[in-house]
Design an enzyme around this catalytic site. Structure first.
Site, mmCIF file in Angstrom:
data_model
loop_
_atom_site.group_PDB
_atom_site.id
_atom_site.type_symbol
_atom_site.label_atom_id
_atom_site.label_comp_id
_atom_site.label_asym_id
_atom_site.label_seq_id
_atom_site.Cartn_x
_atom_site.Cartn_y
_atom_site.Cartn_z
ATOM 1 C CB SER A 1 -49.565 -26.507 -20.842
ATOM 2 O OG SER A 1 -50.573 -25.554 -20.598
ATOM 3 C CB CYS B 1 -45.954 -19.939 -20.215
ATOM 4 S SG CYS B 1 -47.562 -20.780 -20.221
ATOM 5 C CG HIS C 1 -52.858 -30.475 -19.400
ATOM 6 N ND1 HIS C 1 -53.292 -31.036 -18.226
ATOM 7 C CD2 HIS C 1 -53.442 -29.246 -19.453
ATOM 8 C CE1 HIS C 1 -54.093 -30.198 -17.588
ATOM 9 N NE2 HIS C 1 -54.197 -29.100 -18.315
ATOM 10 C CG HIS D 1 -44.703 -24.057 -22.656
ATOM 11 N ND1 HIS D 1 -44.945 -25.206 -21.927
ATOM 12 C CD2 HIS D 1 -45.599 -23.139 -22.231
ATOM 13 C CE1 HIS D 1 -45.951 -24.988 -21.100
ATOM 14 N NE2 HIS D 1 -46.351 -23.743 -21.247
ATOM 15 C CB CYS E 1 -46.345 -24.736 -17.652
ATOM 16 S SG CYS E 1 -47.982 -24.112 -18.095
#
Length: 365
Positions: free
Chosen positions: A49, A165, A52, A68, A47
């Site tokens: 994220s 997610c 990031h 996640h 993902c």
């Protein structure tokens, strides 16, 4: 020979330093304590994220095991666990649901955040930090019971992991947070896995026009496959994209979604909304410690500006239902998956993400 109650040694992808590749290491995973669950991972998605964190946009302490968006099988449970048992197929939940606090009891809220996570990994004699209470870039992980949902026994884990997610975040942003209406016009900024899931949600809610916005034209065909009615590249126009969207929609779209995580596109998404009743949803995770300066008149006229995590879904009760809906063919997930790689090729998967060549890469264990 049972591993219950024992430390498990397994492979995990450890991030030791920012902006560096993951290192595949042997880690030690502690057995679950009271109200904890140890899960054997089967599949995990990559993902934005997670990236990031690698780039420092999302701040977390290092070293850490990220991940996640995953699915796996319960290996063992700690004392007092009642909602899952060994052998169950499960999805870890990065937004827990305790069911007892004011947020969990509120009908429209889902953001339950714990203040701290137990350190459950050790590598080279050093403690390795957990990420979002899930840390799925590991062959085994330990989560709190409130951070795991039992799912359909026949579900294909290498697909439904996306419900952990990406899919839920996008789909729920349309159907649950924005509450997209029949016959409406929507604009979706960003055509990654979450953006495409927003488009699916808009389509499911009956939107008449779904305008997909991205500077990567290679993503347009897939956007149309999942429900976009038209695609726009902001680089094709000399005027700001919000002006373009207001013109093509006859005064502004009914619903807009920012699914990138940039402050400039968040403003563009707000500005392209109809000024008297438009609704704009922030879905993308913004850079750390950056603020938007805006004129309150943009909201005084009647626009609504909202944000939500995980599509507004209450995780522990909603994830099993979403998996059941997928099993009943109420929505597809295959169109979101562009690459499947063995877990050890995690760095290759992140390269695909950063280059824009993948929508979702699934790592299998």
């Amino acid at each position: 020979m049972s591993t219950a109650g024992k430390v498990i040694k397994c492979k995990a992808a450890v991030l030791w330093e920012l902006k560096k590749p993951f290192s595949i290491e042997e880690v030690e995973v502690a057995p679950p304590k009271a109200h904890e669950v140890r899960i054997k991972m089967v599949a995990t998605g990559i993902c934005r994220s997670d990236d990031h964190v690698v780039n420092g946009f999302l701040v977390t302490r290092l070293p850490v095991i990220l991940g996640h968006e995953a699915a796996g099988i319960v290996e063992s449970v700690g004392e007092g666990v009642t909602t899952v048992r060994p052998g169950d197929k499960v999805i870890p939940l990065f937004v827990p649901q305790c069911g007892k606090c004011n947020i969990c009891k509120h009908p429209e809220a889902n953001l339950f955040m714990r203040l701290s996570y137990t350190l459950l990994f050790t590598c080279r004699g050093k403690p390795i930090r957990h990420f979002l209470g899930t840390s799925t870039f590991s062959q085994y992980t330990v989560v709190d019971e409130m951070s795991v949902a039992k799912i359909h026994a026949d579900s294909p884990l290498e697909k439904v992991c996306l419900i952990g997610c990406g899919f839920s975040t996008g789909y729920g942003s349309a159907v649950k947070v924005a509450k997209v209406t029949q016959g409406s016009t929507c604009a979706v900024f960003g055509l990654g896995g979450v953006g495409l899931s927003v488009i699916m949600g808009c389509k499911a809610a009956g939107a008449a026009r779904i305008i997909a916005v991205d500077i990567n034209k290679d993503k347009f065909a897939r956007a149309k496959q999942v429900g976009a009615t038209e695609c726009i590249n902001p680089q094709d126009y000399e005027k700001p994209i919000e002006e373009v969207l207001r013109e093509v929609s006859g005064g502004g779209v009914d619903f807009s979604f920012e699914v990138i995580g940039r402050l400039d596109t968040m403003m563009s998404a707000l500005l392209c909304c109809q000024e008297a009743y438009g609704v704009s949803i922030i879905v993308g995770v913004p850079p750390n410690a950056q603020n938007i300066s805006m004129n309150p008149m943009l909201l005084l006229t009647g626009r609504t500006w909202k944000g939500a995590v995980f599509g507004g879904f209450k995780s522990k009760e909603s994830v099993p239902k979403l998996v059941t809906d997928f099993m009943a063919k109420k929505f597809p997930l295959d169109q979101l998956i562009t690459h499947v790689l063995p877990f050890e090729k995690i760095n290759e998967g992140f390269d695909l993400l950063r280059s824009g060549k993948s929508v979702r890469t699934i790592l299998t264990f």
